[in-house]
Motif scaffolding. Structure first.
Motif, short mmCIF file in Angstrom:
data_model
loop_
_atom_site.label_atom_id
_atom_site.label_comp_id
_atom_site.label_asym_id
_atom_site.label_seq_id
_atom_site.Cartn_x
_atom_site.Cartn_y
_atom_site.Cartn_z
N ASN A 1 0.81 -1.23 0.00
CA ASN A 1 0.00 0.00 0.00
C ASN A 1 0.84 1.28 0.00
N GLN A 2 2.15 1.15 0.02
CA GLN A 2 3.01 2.33 0.13
C GLN A 2 2.91 3.23 -1.10
N ILE A 3 2.83 2.67 -2.28
CA ILE A 3 2.75 3.48 -3.50
C ILE A 3 1.49 4.35 -3.51
N PHE B 1 13.18 -1.54 -4.19
CA PHE B 1 12.51 -2.75 -3.73
C PHE B 1 11.96 -2.52 -2.34
N PRO B 2 10.76 -2.97 -2.02
CA PRO B 2 9.82 -3.79 -2.77
C PRO B 2 8.85 -2.98 -3.62
N GLY B 3 8.93 -1.64 -3.54
CA GLY B 3 8.00 -0.80 -4.29
C GLY B 3 8.06 -1.06 -5.78
N ARG B 4 9.25 -1.30 -6.29
CA ARG B 4 9.40 -1.57 -7.73
C ARG B 4 8.61 -2.81 -8.12
N PHE B 5 8.65 -3.83 -7.27
CA PHE B 5 7.91 -5.07 -7.53
C PHE B 5 6.41 -4.79 -7.52
N TRP B 6 5.94 -4.06 -6.49
CA TRP B 6 4.50 -3.77 -6.40
C TRP B 6 4.06 -2.86 -7.55
N TYR C 1 0.58 -1.60 -9.77
CA TYR C 1 0.40 -0.17 -10.00
C TYR C 1 1.13 0.32 -11.25
N GLY C 2 1.13 -0.47 -12.29
CA GLY C 2 1.82 -0.13 -13.53
C GLY C 2 1.33 1.15 -14.18
#
Length: 187
Positions: A14-16, A153-158, A163-164
């Motif tokens: 949920n950070q993004i 990471f891990p935001g890049r993964f999410w 969230y592309g």
């Protein structure tokens, strides 16, 4: 399934969206402060106009700059459009320049400088400029946190997984010519 959901909630999924909302809120505060300044300008112009009727060109340029600054709107949905942000920032910088010229003219009129209305408006305008600077700083920090989350990471993964459609936000940049150079003061 509940365990999987609990693990996902605790690992930054949920950070993004949280950071994206922080960017939007910070930009809203920047706009709020710009609106405060735009609301003060007509009162300042009216006060100066009473004392300096022959300074019509300067007063007209302030009014026109305010009009341009309030005509361009960058809302939370267009924060990722750098050209729109640049237009908005340029218009605000033109208003800043026009106000600086107006305040410089006030030096020619001792009665105006001592007018309680003018002093109050000038003080409010100075305070508003400081609030704008703080709001810009907060926006820059929110954009930094959001953009960093998208690429680490891990935001890049999410971001890749969920969230592309979210893109990096444009940051605030100084647009005034010579803003990076120290001003020359001569006595």
């Amino acid at each position: 399934m509940l365990i999987l959901l609990a693990m996902l909630a605790g690992c930054g999924v949920n950070q993004i969206p949280k950071d994206n909302q922080a960017v939007k809120a910070a930009w809203s505060q920047v706009q709020n402060e710009y609106q405060r300044r735009a609301d003060l300008v007509p009162n300042l112009v009216a006060t100066v106009k009473g004392y300096a009727a022959h300074e019509k060109e300067t007063l007209t340029s302030v009014v026109e700059a305010r009009s341009r600054a309030t005509a361009i709107n960058v809302d939370a949905d267009t924060l990722d459009q750098p050209h729109k942000m640049q237009q908005y920032i340029d218009a605000q910088e033109q208003l800043t320049g026009a106000l600086s010229h107006l305040l410089a003219i006030s030096e020619r009129y001792p009665d105006l400088k001592s007018s309680e209305n003018f002093l109050t408006l000038q003080s409010q305008l100075e305070g508003t400029e400081n609030r704008i600077a703080v709001a810009r700083r907060d926006y820059i920090q929110a954009v930094q946190a959001y953009n960093t989350e998208l690429v680490t990471f891990p935001g890049r993964f999410w971001h890749w997984l969920l969230y592309g459609d979210m893109t990096q936000h444009a940051n605030f940049e100084a647009t005034t010519a010579g803003a990076a150079e120290a001003p020359q003061v001569q006595f």
